[in-house]
Structure formats: structure tokens, C-alpha cells
Write an enzyme that holds these catalytic residues in place. Structure first.
Site, PDB file in Angstrom:
ATOM      1  N   TYR A 115       0.710  -1.083  -0.057  1.00 17.59           N
ATOM      2  CA  TYR A 115       0.037   0.061   0.104  1.00 17.59           C
ATOM      3  C   TYR A 115       0.962   1.158  -0.264  1.00 17.59           C
ATOM      4  O   TYR A 115       1.760   1.319   0.704  1.00 17.59           O
ATOM      5  CB  TYR A 115      -0.751   0.078   1.299  1.00 17.59           C
ATOM      6  CG  TYR A 115      -2.010  -0.937   1.122  1.00 17.59           C
ATOM      7  CD1 TYR A 115      -3.007  -0.747   0.283  1.00 17.59           C
ATOM      8  CD2 TYR A 115      -2.085  -1.900   2.277  1.00 17.59           C
ATOM      9  CE1 TYR A 115      -4.125  -1.680   0.344  1.00 17.59           C
ATOM     10  CE2 TYR A 115      -3.125  -2.596   2.299  1.00 17.59           C
ATOM     11  CZ  TYR A 115      -4.641  -2.382   1.327  1.00 17.59           C
ATOM     12  OH  TYR A 115      -5.346  -3.554   1.048  1.00 17.59           O
ATOM     13  N   ASP A 143      -6.310  -0.891  -6.191  1.00 22.30           N
ATOM     14  CA  ASP A 143      -7.716  -0.777  -6.023  1.00 22.30           C
ATOM     15  C   ASP A 143      -8.309  -0.056  -5.057  1.00 22.30           C
ATOM     16  O   ASP A 143      -9.317  -0.263  -4.696  1.00 22.30           O
ATOM     17  CB  ASP A 143      -8.244  -1.985  -6.608  1.00 22.30           C
ATOM     18  CG  ASP A 143      -8.032  -3.125  -5.558  1.00 22.30           C
ATOM     19  OD1 ASP A 143      -7.225  -2.731  -4.484  1.00 22.30           O
ATOM     20  OD2 ASP A 143      -8.400  -4.212  -5.706  1.00 22.30           O
ATOM     21  N   HIS A 234     -10.267  -7.132  -4.804  1.00 25.58           N
ATOM     22  CA  HIS A 234      -9.925  -6.883  -3.697  1.00 25.58           C
ATOM     23  C   HIS A 234     -10.777  -7.824  -2.762  1.00 25.58           C
ATOM     24  O   HIS A 234     -11.158  -7.513  -1.663  1.00 25.58           O
ATOM     25  CB  HIS A 234     -10.279  -5.720  -3.027  1.00 25.58           C
ATOM     26  CG  HIS A 234      -9.110  -5.165  -1.882  1.00 25.58           C
ATOM     27  ND1 HIS A 234      -8.151  -4.311  -2.264  1.00 25.58           N
ATOM     28  CD2 HIS A 234      -9.051  -5.480  -0.619  1.00 25.58           C
ATOM     29  CE1 HIS A 234      -7.254  -4.268  -1.343  1.00 25.58           C
ATOM     30  NE2 HIS A 234      -7.742  -4.905  -0.263  1.00 25.58           N
TER      31      HIS A 234
END
Length: 374
Positions: A115, A143, A234
Site C-alpha cells: 500500500y 484498487d 480486492h
């Protein structure tokens, strides 16, 4: 499992329609097996991002392992090492990055899921440290500029020690809306295509974009020179009504082949995979490998290393059996002629899956008290 752990692992966005569709989509793809093939010796080993793997699946990054087991992500590491399975290390692990690396053997391959921090110097340090520790691939999540509304999780307060959220300023953590929101405030919402060049300048690791949901973006990824993409929504935890990965896979491979680009990028998928038949359908349609997350979390939470090892072995046994029944002895023999995808885009045509429906846990209904008489 504790209620908070189950809520975090099992939750999907909004009404969890995408969460269920990820699984249901596989039921609309049917096999076309060959017969009278000598299937005495079956080999389901493969290579992903240049690293050998005993299987065409990997343990994908899932946060907060200690919500399910006190040893956290190192449980997954040990089981992966035992079976020659590649593990993707999550940014938001309960264990430290180095703890997970140290739990691996010298022969294990590990990737890192990232991330991206809005503080790029922090991001650079994380990436370069991972490369020094021998990580073989950088998987950038693309995403999640904002977290989806995972209401099961949001109904529980996150009282555990906060994972490594990369927040060097020691900012306040919102513990009132579940685990996901408590650990993700640092994520950079400005991440864009222009940042790919910067990542390529700070590392020599292969770069994979995780969370691509349309073939046009896969084509852009090729043009930007990344080594791979993960077709993923996800796990149904972000944008509700996102299509399943296997549906996107079909049109992605068609677009790549139309341009002769199918060998310029490795395509992976994740989401809803529960059986080896799911894995083989993806490989036949052109995927290089398949990521599996929740099944291993549940195995870890219930039985630790032995549970994850058992889950991996079950998939291996299923791979061998189903490859024989398909009439193939090597994964390279699989191709689109082995599957019928004509029903894939018919979202209202789903064979009833009673096994899944009996274990699926919907949002709990509040208990109402009977009004007392006046």
C-alpha cells in the site's frame, strides 16, 4: 475465531454481492475434457515472475494475521515453505516484515504487497529494505485509494495493537469503525500512472499492479513496462458490483492476443477461489497463477500451521485428480479449448451452491426487545 477477527476476514463491501459473485462466477464456466490421454505422470509445478513454484497458486497478501492466530503471518510462511508455495507478504501484517522474512527458509520465494504511503520517502525505504531482504517481486495495490464500506467489520471496534501502518507521525487511529479503517489512514489517494516510472527508478524487483479490473488498464500496464497485473476486485471488499476476476480475464487475454502482447506481461487473478477446478479454469484461460487468501486464513485460524498445510495438500490432490480427468499432464497443455465460457457474462444464471450458502454468514439481525405494556 473471535468475533472481530471473523468480521474482518469474512466481510465484503456493502451488501456483499461482489463477494458472492467472485465465487459464483466459477460455476458458470464448464470444462471440455479430452479422453484417452496417458495421464500417468502429472506435473502441476510452474514458474511465476521467474521463480519456481510447486503449484500454480500463491498465498496472497491478507492483513492482520494475529486476529486469527497468535503467531500471525509466520504460520502462513511455515506452511508455504513446507510445500514450496510462494507467499506474498502484506503491508498491514500483524507480524513485522522482518519477522515474516526470518520465518522463511533460504529456499523460499516471497513477494511483497505494497500500500503506497503518501510519504514517498517512507515508501522508498520500505521497498528498498524489501529488496535487500531478498523479496522477489513488488505487488502494488492499485484498487484502494479509499476503503470500501465493509459493514460487518465496521460494526466492531478494533482494540488490538495497531499493525505497522507506516504512520511515523504517531497520528490518531480511528478504532470506532473496525480493523480496516483503523490501519489504513496512510494510503496515498494521489497514486497514478505517472508513479510507475518512479517505482522503476527505486527498485530492480519486478513490479506487478494488484487490483486491475478492466482490460484497457492491462494494456496501459504493458505500455508502462510493468511485469505483471493481478485481475482482482480486492476479494469483493472495495467497489460493489465489480465483475469477477475470471470474467475480466477472458476479455483481457483476448485483448492481449489481438495485439500479440500475451507474452509481454504475466496475468494473475484472485478472488473467490475455493477449489482446484477454479484454479485450472483460470490457467486454461491464460492466467499465469492464482492468488488465494481467505481459505488459508480460516485454516490458519482454526488449526495453525497444520491447518494451512492440510489446505495446501487438499488443493494439490485436487489439482492432480482434475488434471487427469481433463486429459492433461502439464499446465502448459491447458488452453481456452478446455473451457466453455458462454454463460460467464450471464450474471443471473448461477447453479445453486448449497454448500457455500450454508456457511455464508449474512449481516446479523439486531434482537428487538418486546415493548412493555403501558
Amino acid at each position: 475465531m473471535e468475533k472481530a477477527g471473523w468480521a474482518y476476514y469474512s466481510s465484503g463491501a456493502d451488501d456483499e454481492i461482489t463477494l458472492r459473485e467472485n465465487h459464483h462466477a466459477f460455476h458458470r464456466v464448464w470444462f471440455r475434457p479430452k479422453i484417452l490421454i496417458d495421464v500417468t505422470n502429472v506435473d502441476f509445478s510452474t514458474t511465476m515472475l521467474g521463480s519456481k513454484s510447486s503449484v500454480p497458486f500463491y498465498i496472497t497478501a491478507t492483513a492482520l494475521g494475529r486476529l486469527g492466530h497468535p503467531d500471525g503471518e509466520t504460520v502462513l510462511t511455515q506452511a508455504a515453505g513446507k510445500h514450496g508455495v510462494i507467499q506474498m507478504i502484506p503491508t498491514l501484517a500483524s507480524c513485522s516484515f522482518d519477522e515474516i522474512i526470518d520465518a522463511a527458509t533460504d529456499k523460499q520465494t516471497q513477494w511483497m504487497q505494497l500500500y503506497v504511503n503518501s510519504d514517498r520517502e517512507t515508501t522508498k525505504q520500505i521497498v528498498q529494505h524489501a529488496e535487500k531482504r531478498g523479496i522477489k517481486g513488488l505487488w502494488i495495490t492499485v484498487d484502494a485509494p479509499q476503503l470500501g464500506r465493509r459493514e460487518k467489520d465496521m460494526r466492531s471496534k478494533y482494540d488490538e495493537e495497531v499493525a505497522d501502518v507506516q504512520d511515523e507521525d504517531g497520528g490518531e487511529v480511528d478504532r470506532s469503525q473496525g480493523a480496516a479503517r483503523a490501519i489504513s489512514s496512510f494510503i496515498d489517494v494521489s497514486l497514478s500512472w505517472k508513479d510507475i516510472a518512479w517505482f522503476k527508478s527505486i527498485t530492480k524487483m519486478p513490479i506487478v499492479l494488484k487490483g486491475v479490473q478492466r482490460y484497457e488498464d492491462v494494456l496501459l500496464a504493458v505500455e508502462h513496462g510493468v511485469e505483471g497485473v493481478v485481475l482482482s476486485n480486492h476479494g469483493g471488499r472495495q467497489l460493489e458490483f465489480s465483475r469477477s476476476s475470471i470474467e475480466v480475464l477472458v476479455e483481457t487475454m483476448a485483448a492481449l492476443r489481438a495485439r500479440g502482447w500475451q507474452d509481454r506481461i504475466e496475468v494473475y487473478v484472485d478472488g473467490g477461489v475455493k477449489r482446484a477446478t477454479d484454479i485450472l479454469k483460470c490457467i486454461a484461460l491464460g492466467a499465469k497463477g492464482v492468488g488465494i487468501g481467505r481459505p488459508f486464513l480460516y485454516a490458519m485460524s482454526t488449526y495453525g500451521v497444520e491447518g494451512v498445510s492440510k489446505a495446501i495438500q487438499l488443493l494439490k490432490d485436487e489439482l492432480e485428480m482434475n488434471m487427469r480427468l481433463l486429459g492433461v499432464t502439464d499446465l502448459t497443455q491447458l488452453n481456452p479449448t478446455f473451457v466453455d465460457v458462454r454463460s460467464l457474462s450471464a450474471h443471473n444464471s448461477i447453479p445453486a451452491d448449497h454448500l457455500s450458502l450454508t456457511v455464508y454468514e449474512p449481516m446479523t439481525v439486531p434482537k428487538f426487545k418486546t415493548a412493555s405494556k403501558l
